[in-house]
Scaffold this motif. Structure first.
Motif, mmCIF file in Angstrom:
data_model
loop_
_atom_site.group_PDB
_atom_site.id
_atom_site.type_symbol
_atom_site.label_atom_id
_atom_site.label_comp_id
_atom_site.label_asym_id
_atom_site.label_seq_id
_atom_site.Cartn_x
_atom_site.Cartn_y
_atom_site.Cartn_z
ATOM 1 N N LEU A 228 1.098 -0.864 0.228
ATOM 2 C CA LEU A 228 0.097 0.118 -0.320
ATOM 3 C C LEU A 228 0.953 1.650 -0.208
ATOM 4 O O LEU A 228 0.585 1.894 -0.870
ATOM 5 N N LYS B 290 3.072 2.057 -3.111
ATOM 6 C CA LYS B 290 2.081 2.369 -4.430
ATOM 7 C C LYS B 290 2.601 1.295 -5.591
ATOM 8 O O LYS B 290 2.813 1.538 -6.409
ATOM 9 N N LEU C 102 -5.817 -3.456 -4.496
ATOM 10 C CA LEU C 102 -6.020 -1.845 -3.258
ATOM 11 C C LEU C 102 -7.633 -2.049 -2.274
ATOM 12 O O LEU C 102 -6.840 -2.534 -1.270
ATOM 13 N N GLN D 245 -4.185 6.023 -3.981
ATOM 14 C CA GLN D 245 -3.151 5.094 -4.465
ATOM 15 C C GLN D 245 -3.962 4.643 -5.554
ATOM 16 O O GLN D 245 -3.873 4.121 -6.429
#
Length: 271
Positions: A137, A140, A148, A203
């Motif tokens: 996370l 990235k 995600l 993100q």
């Protein structure tokens, strides 16, 4: 159905026990006292009582689980140090790291004294899984929106999820997965409204708009639309489960779901 007063009293007792483990006068002089997440206690307590465990047995799961969670959350509070940091800021950061290490050691000591090596192994697996997804996370290293949201759900729910697997209650594991994901999305959307950014939305932006350095108003609305789809998915999963939830958990679920209509409206209005 668990009587409301009964479960509230048990939550209070568990919270007091956890608080005694966290109390350290010197640390409290320099870092903020950690808020004990009552929803996590409620989720795990509801799950464990559905398995007809005694309160002593429940204590043996919930207290170390919360100590692990608080240790992980405390380490997450540590910001990157800067060369020009003042001594006081650096000291606070160092003590926060040490506090996280202390809480982590307390869970291990708690289970070791009870000779519960099996749960040490269960929590070790959960911690490994959580840290792997946190790395993905924050670096990235995720290229799909579905992945995600799964990583966020694992980070939030893995400790309770693993307990559910351990005591053969997969439906409760699934409930915790979606409940805690929904709660995390709520926090991320509130951060976006207050500060214009959040880990989750940053993100999402890097996945959906990889070439953009910033996020335009229209793009932010599009990301909010994607997020709302996942909110609806979580709500459907939770409401379709046939679990016998106690009154307090039903209330918390209703509050969490109803709050999203307000959050979504504000996100769109403020852009």
């Amino acid at each position: 159905m668990i009587v409301l007063e009964h479960i509230m009293k048990k939550i209070a007792v568990l919270k007091e026990q956890i608080g005694r483990f966290l109390h350290h006068p010197y640390l409290l002089q320099h870092i903020s006292a950690h808020v004990i997440d009552e929803d996590r206690i409620l989720l795990s307590l509801s799950m464990l009582e559905s398995a007809d465990l005694s309160f002593d047995e429940i204590d043996g799961y919930v207290v170390p689980m919360m100590l692990v969670q608080i240790a992980l959350d405390t380490h997450d509070e540590v910001t990157n140090s800067l060369p020009q940091q003042q001594d006081r800021e650096l000291k606070t950061r160092q003590l926060t790291v040490l506090a996280g290490d202390l809480y982590s050691g307390l869970y291990y000591d708690y289970l070791a004294k009870k000779n519960n090596l099996e749960m040490i192994h269960v929590f070790a697996q959960a911690i490994k899984e959580i840290n792997e997804h946190k790395i993905r996370l924050y670096q990235k290293d995720i290229t799909r929106i579905e992945a995600l949201f799964h990583s966020v759900a694992v980070i939030e729910s893995s400790l309770i999820y693993k307990i559910g697997e351990h005591i053969s209650l997969p439906s409760w594991s699934k409930f915790a997965y979606y409940f805690l994901l929904l709660k995390r999305i709520a926090r991320e959307k509130e951060r976006l409204m207050k500060h214009g950014t959040s880990v989750l939305f940053d993100q999402m932006a890097s996945i959906v708009f990889p070439k953009n350095k910033g996020i335009a108003k229209e793009q932010k609305h599009y990301l909010a639309h994607i997020c709302n789809r996942y909110i609806e998915h979580c709500k459907e999963e939770l409401l379709n489960m046939k679990l016998e939830c106690n009154e307090l958990l039903q209330t918390r679920l209703s509050e969490l779901i109803s709050n999203f209509s307000v959050i979504v409206k504000k996100t769109v209005e403020e852009g």
